[in-house]
Design an enzyme around this catalytic site. Structure first.
Site, PDB file in Angstrom:
ATOM      1  N   ASP A 101       0.964  -0.853   0.148  1.00 19.07           N
ATOM      2  CA  ASP A 101       0.149  -0.128   0.043  1.00 19.07           C
ATOM      3  C   ASP A 101       0.561   1.325  -0.144  1.00 19.07           C
ATOM      4  O   ASP A 101       1.906   1.535   0.622  1.00 19.07           O
ATOM      5  CB  ASP A 101      -1.093  -0.049   1.082  1.00 19.07           C
ATOM      6  CG  ASP A 101      -1.849  -1.178   0.738  1.00 19.07           C
ATOM      7  OD1 ASP A 101      -2.708  -1.731  -0.344  1.00 19.07           O
ATOM      8  OD2 ASP A 101      -3.146  -1.415   1.988  1.00 19.07           O
TER       9      ASP A 101
ATOM     10  N   ASP B 206       0.922   3.543   1.358  1.00 16.31           N
ATOM     11  CA  ASP B 206       0.174   4.408   3.213  1.00 16.31           C
ATOM     12  C   ASP B 206       1.308   4.284   4.073  1.00 16.31           C
ATOM     13  O   ASP B 206       1.223   4.461   4.635  1.00 16.31           O
ATOM     14  CB  ASP B 206      -0.928   4.681   3.416  1.00 16.31           C
ATOM     15  CG  ASP B 206      -1.802   3.784   3.539  1.00 16.31           C
ATOM     16  OD1 ASP B 206      -1.294   2.694   3.432  1.00 16.31           O
ATOM     17  OD2 ASP B 206      -2.796   4.231   3.791  1.00 16.31           O
TER      18      ASP B 206
ATOM     19  N   TRP C  39     -13.891  -1.713  -0.225  1.00 16.62           N
ATOM     20  CA  TRP C  39     -12.826  -2.031   0.462  1.00 16.62           C
ATOM     21  C   TRP C  39     -13.654  -3.393   1.265  1.00 16.62           C
ATOM     22  O   TRP C  39     -13.954  -3.547   1.535  1.00 16.62           O
ATOM     23  CB  TRP C  39     -12.868  -1.282   1.922  1.00 16.62           C
ATOM     24  CG  TRP C  39     -11.638  -0.717   2.498  1.00 16.62           C
ATOM     25  CD1 TRP C  39     -10.181  -0.513   3.278  1.00 16.62           C
ATOM     26  CD2 TRP C  39     -12.148  -1.616   3.761  1.00 16.62           C
ATOM     27  NE1 TRP C  39     -10.311  -0.593   3.576  1.00 16.62           N
ATOM     28  CE2 TRP C  39     -10.298  -1.547   4.533  1.00 16.62           C
ATOM     29  CE3 TRP C  39     -12.862  -2.895   5.043  1.00 16.62           C
ATOM     30  CZ2 TRP C  39     -10.338  -2.172   6.002  1.00 16.62           C
ATOM     31  CZ3 TRP C  39     -12.838  -2.979   5.183  1.00 16.62           C
ATOM     32  CH2 TRP C  39     -11.084  -2.658   6.028  1.00 16.62           C
TER      33      TRP C  39
ATOM     34  N   GLU D 130     -10.176  -8.762   0.422  1.00 17.59           N
ATOM     35  CA  GLU D 130      -9.256  -9.425  -0.757  1.00 17.59           C
ATOM     36  C   GLU D 130      -8.242 -10.227  -0.661  1.00 17.59           C
ATOM     37  O   GLU D 130      -7.144 -11.070  -0.094  1.00 17.59           O
ATOM     38  CB  GLU D 130      -9.000  -8.319  -2.278  1.00 17.59           C
ATOM     39  CG  GLU D 130      -7.562  -7.459  -1.832  1.00 17.59           C
ATOM     40  CD  GLU D 130      -8.232  -5.902  -0.344  1.00 17.59           C
ATOM     41  OE1 GLU D 130      -9.452  -6.308  -0.114  1.00 17.59           O
ATOM     42  OE2 GLU D 130      -7.254  -5.836   0.147  1.00 17.59           O
ATOM     43  N   ASP D 131      -7.647  -9.129   0.552  1.00 15.10           N
ATOM     44  CA  ASP D 131      -6.266  -9.923   1.689  1.00 15.10           C
ATOM     45  C   ASP D 131      -6.126 -10.976   2.527  1.00 15.10           C
ATOM     46  O   ASP D 131      -5.783 -11.440   2.664  1.00 15.10           O
ATOM     47  CB  ASP D 131      -5.527  -8.549   2.579  1.00 15.10           C
ATOM     48  CG  ASP D 131      -6.737  -7.866   3.028  1.00 15.10           C
ATOM     49  OD1 ASP D 131      -8.549  -8.258   3.401  1.00 15.10           O
ATOM     50  OD2 ASP D 131      -6.384  -7.168   4.393  1.00 15.10           O
TER      51      ASP D 131
ATOM     52  N   MET E 170       1.380   4.214   9.581  1.00 11.06           N
ATOM     53  CA  MET E 170       1.123   4.347   8.419  1.00 11.06           C
ATOM     54  C   MET E 170       0.376   5.561   7.856  1.00 11.06           C
ATOM     55  O   MET E 170       0.225   6.076   8.971  1.00 11.06           O
ATOM     56  CB  MET E 170      -0.690   3.099   8.650  1.00 11.06           C
ATOM     57  CG  MET E 170      -1.699   3.641   7.734  1.00 11.06           C
ATOM     58  SD  MET E 170      -3.310   3.178   7.820  1.00 11.06           S
ATOM     59  CE  MET E 170      -2.965   1.387   7.443  1.00 11.06           C
TER      60      MET E 170
ATOM     61  N   HIS F  44      -4.958   9.152   7.063  1.00 15.51           N
ATOM     62  CA  HIS F  44      -5.681   9.650   5.926  1.00 15.51           C
ATOM     63  C   HIS F  44      -7.277   9.010   6.438  1.00 15.51           C
ATOM     64  O   HIS F  44      -7.332   8.733   7.027  1.00 15.51           O
ATOM     65  CB  HIS F  44      -5.274   8.629   4.136  1.00 15.51           C
ATOM     66  CG  HIS F  44      -5.198   7.805   4.410  1.00 15.51           C
ATOM     67  ND1 HIS F  44      -6.817   6.866   4.085  1.00 15.51           N
ATOM     68  CD2 HIS F  44      -5.007   6.336   5.061  1.00 15.51           C
ATOM     69  CE1 HIS F  44      -6.489   5.816   4.020  1.00 15.51           C
ATOM     70  NE2 HIS F  44      -5.460   4.827   4.641  1.00 15.51           N
TER      71      HIS F  44
ATOM     72  N   ARG G 268     -11.587   8.014   4.684  1.00 14.44           N
ATOM     73  CA  ARG G 268     -11.102   7.257   3.217  1.00 14.44           C
ATOM     74  C   ARG G 268     -11.221   7.437   2.274  1.00 14.44           C
ATOM     75  O   ARG G 268     -12.173   8.419   1.568  1.00 14.44           O
ATOM     76  CB  ARG G 268     -12.845   5.707   3.897  1.00 14.44           C
ATOM     77  CG  ARG G 268     -13.199   4.761   3.049  1.00 14.44           C
ATOM     78  CD  ARG G 268     -14.208   4.711   3.377  1.00 14.44           C
ATOM     79  NE  ARG G 268     -14.287   3.688   5.197  1.00 14.44           N
ATOM     80  CZ  ARG G 268     -13.210   2.269   4.873  1.00 14.44           C
ATOM     81  NH1 ARG G 268     -13.020   1.977   3.577  1.00 14.44           N
ATOM     82  NH2 ARG G 268     -13.182   1.833   5.989  1.00 14.44           N
TER      83      ARG G 268
HETATM   84  N1  UDH Z   1      -5.588   3.411  -2.577  1.00 17.97           N
HETATM   85  C1  UDH Z   1      -5.158   4.097  -3.849  1.00 17.97           C
HETATM   86  N2  UDH Z   1      -6.364   5.000  -3.519  1.00 17.97           N
HETATM   87  C2  UDH Z   1      -7.855   5.531  -3.454  1.00 17.97           C
HETATM   88  C3  UDH Z   1      -7.863   4.020  -2.694  1.00 17.97           C
HETATM   89  C4  UDH Z   1      -7.244   3.242  -2.273  1.00 17.97           C
HETATM   90  O1  UDH Z   1      -4.204   4.405  -4.057  1.00 17.97           O
HETATM   91  O2  UDH Z   1      -8.950   5.628  -3.677  1.00 17.97           O
HETATM   92  C5  UDH Z   1      -4.231   2.020  -2.548  1.00 17.97           C
HETATM   93  C6  UDH Z   1      -3.094   2.792  -1.728  1.00 17.97           C
HETATM   94  O3  UDH Z   1      -2.254   2.222  -2.243  1.00 17.97           O
HETATM   95  C7  UDH Z   1      -3.919   2.722  -0.578  1.00 17.97           C
HETATM   96  C8  UDH Z   1      -4.306   1.223  -0.004  1.00 17.97           C
HETATM   97  O4  UDH Z   1      -4.852   0.715  -1.736  1.00 17.97           O
HETATM   98  O5  UDH Z   1      -2.507   2.394   0.749  1.00 17.97           O
HETATM   99  C9  UDH Z   1      -5.610   0.385   0.891  1.00 17.97           C
HETATM  100  O6  UDH Z   1      -6.599   1.894   0.489  1.00 17.97           O
HETATM  101  P1  UDH Z   1      -6.657   2.482   2.013  1.00 17.97           P
HETATM  102  O7  UDH Z   1      -5.566   2.788   2.546  1.00 17.97           O
HETATM  103  O8  UDH Z   1      -8.000   3.044   1.427  1.00 17.97           O
HETATM  104  O9  UDH Z   1      -7.163   0.882   3.281  1.00 17.97           O
HETATM  105  P2  UDH Z   1      -6.634   1.358   4.706  1.00 17.97           P
HETATM  106  O10 UDH Z   1      -6.899  -0.148   4.954  1.00 17.97           O
HETATM  107  O11 UDH Z   1      -7.374   2.271   4.880  1.00 17.97           O
HETATM  108  O12 UDH Z   1      -5.572   1.439   4.893  1.00 17.97           O
HETATM  109  C10 UDH Z   1      -9.269   2.354   5.203  1.00 17.97           C
HETATM  110  C11 UDH Z   1      -9.796   3.614   4.965  1.00 17.97           C
HETATM  111  C12 UDH Z   1      -9.583   4.512   6.711  1.00 17.97           C
HETATM  112  C13 UDH Z   1     -10.438   4.992   7.025  1.00 17.97           C
HETATM  113  C14 UDH Z   1      -9.415   5.709   8.701  1.00 17.97           C
HETATM  114  C15 UDH Z   1     -10.597   7.433   9.276  1.00 17.97           C
HETATM  115  N3  UDH Z   1      -9.716   7.319  10.066  1.00 17.97           N
END
Ligand code: UDH
Length: 287
Positions: A137, A139, A199, A202-203, A229, A232, A234
């Site tokens: 990812d 982030d 979201w 898949e993992d 991390m 960011h 959603r």
């Molecule tokens: N990603 C993008 N663009 C998008 C969506 C996802 O580049 O519009 C990629 C990016 O590499 C990201 C990865 O897909 O690191 C995973 O997506 P994510 O970061 O949205 O998933 P994560 O589980 O976060 O890290 C979920 C949302 C968290 C919201 C937190 C609110 N405080």
């Protein structure tokens, strides 16, 4: 091919020695500042030694693996600059022979992380004979360079101690964020499912594929695996998809026909940036 890695050899053409198992440049725990604001132009300036397309190999030894770093991507430019700033130095200290592939989903349809990672695998292999794939990812930035981003005897979960989750593994079968597969391991599970839009899931489905294929998931110890991390919100277009929870349970049944062997996409364009290769791709939308 622009940016394809050079053959590691001495000036007289003789082969370089193999790089040591453990790099002499390792620092251990790292200070990572995720609030750092840095432009891509500034990052370019830091790395004159990277070849176009984001390729690098150590000058004084031949790396043991050829590593493609594959990143799913859409509209996270500021994360990308920061990630590149920290990760080129991290990978270079590990004496990696690597190329960086940012796989950008074209258009506004629901995001599909797993399908983008499959595309990255297929496209990177057109560039170079990679034998190791790190799916990361954008982030997540590792906080310790003893966490070698390379491939092991089994698929490996690299980001098992993330600051956002107080450095704890949330559940035993967690397999998100950053994972490493040798080319053979990834082919053995037929890559990721292409069917996970939005979201989640898949993992976990991939974890089941690994087990169904007779492998297990490895992890570095929780000290070396510490990662940050970048905070960011959603992203629009990547909302939780409840269907994924159901789909997740059919990994064993689906893996033979849903994955690398059923992957369809259209490349929109490929940009060889100084620090990475960006592949913009049309992966369609949910049926
Ligand atoms: N990603 C993008 N663009 C998008 C969506 C996802 O580049 O519009 C990629 C990016 O590499 C990201 C990865 O897909 O690191 C995973 O997506 P994510 O970061 O949205 O998933 P994560 O589980 O976060 O890290 C979920 C949302 C968290 C919201 C937190 C609110 N405080």
């Amino acid at each position: 091919l622009p940016g394809s890695p050079l053959q590691a050899s001495n000036e007289d053409g003789s082969k370089l020695p193999a790089c040591p198992e453990e790099s002499p440049h390792i620092l251990g725990p790292l200070n990572i500042n995720v609030s750092l604001v840095i432009s891509i132009e500034e990052v370019v300036f830091v790395y004159p030694n990277v070849r176009p397309g984001g390729h690098f190999n150590p000058a004084d030894c031949e790396a043991r693996q050829r590593i493609a770093i594959v990143i799913p991507f859409r509209r996270r430019e500021w994360h990308l600059s920061l990630w590149l700033f920290y990760m080129h130095q991290f990978l270079q200290r590990q004496q990696a022979d690597y190329g960086i592939y940012v796989i950008e989903q074209h258009g506004n349809a629901t995001f599909n992380r797993a399908k983008l990672l499959n595309v990255g695998f297929a496209e990177a292999l057109k560039d170079y004979d990679y034998n190791c794939f790190i799916f990361s990812d954008i982030d997540i930035i590792p906080m310790d360079d003893r966490n070698y981003y390379r491939c092991y005897n089994n698929p490996r979960h690299m980001a098992n101690a993330v600051d956002k989750f107080k450095f704890k593994l949330l559940y035993n079968t967690l397999f998100g964020g950053v994972t490493a597969f040798s080319k053979t391991q990834f082919q053995k599970v037929n890559g990721f499912s292409n069917a996970f839009w939005g979201w989640g899931g898949e993992d976990d489905e991939m974890y089941s594929r690994v087990v169904a294929a007779g492998m297990r998931v490895e992890r570095p110890n929780s000290v070396m695996a510490r990662s940050k991390m970048i905070p960011h919100h959603r992203d629009p277009g990547n909302e939780t998809n409840k269907k994924n929870v159901v789909l997740m349970q059919y990994a064993r049944a689906n893996m033979k026909q849903d994955g690398l062997n059923s992957l369809q996409y259209k490349v929109v364009n490929i940009t060889r940036h100084h620090l990475y290769t960006r592949i913009c791709v049309d992966i369609g939308k949910p049926e």
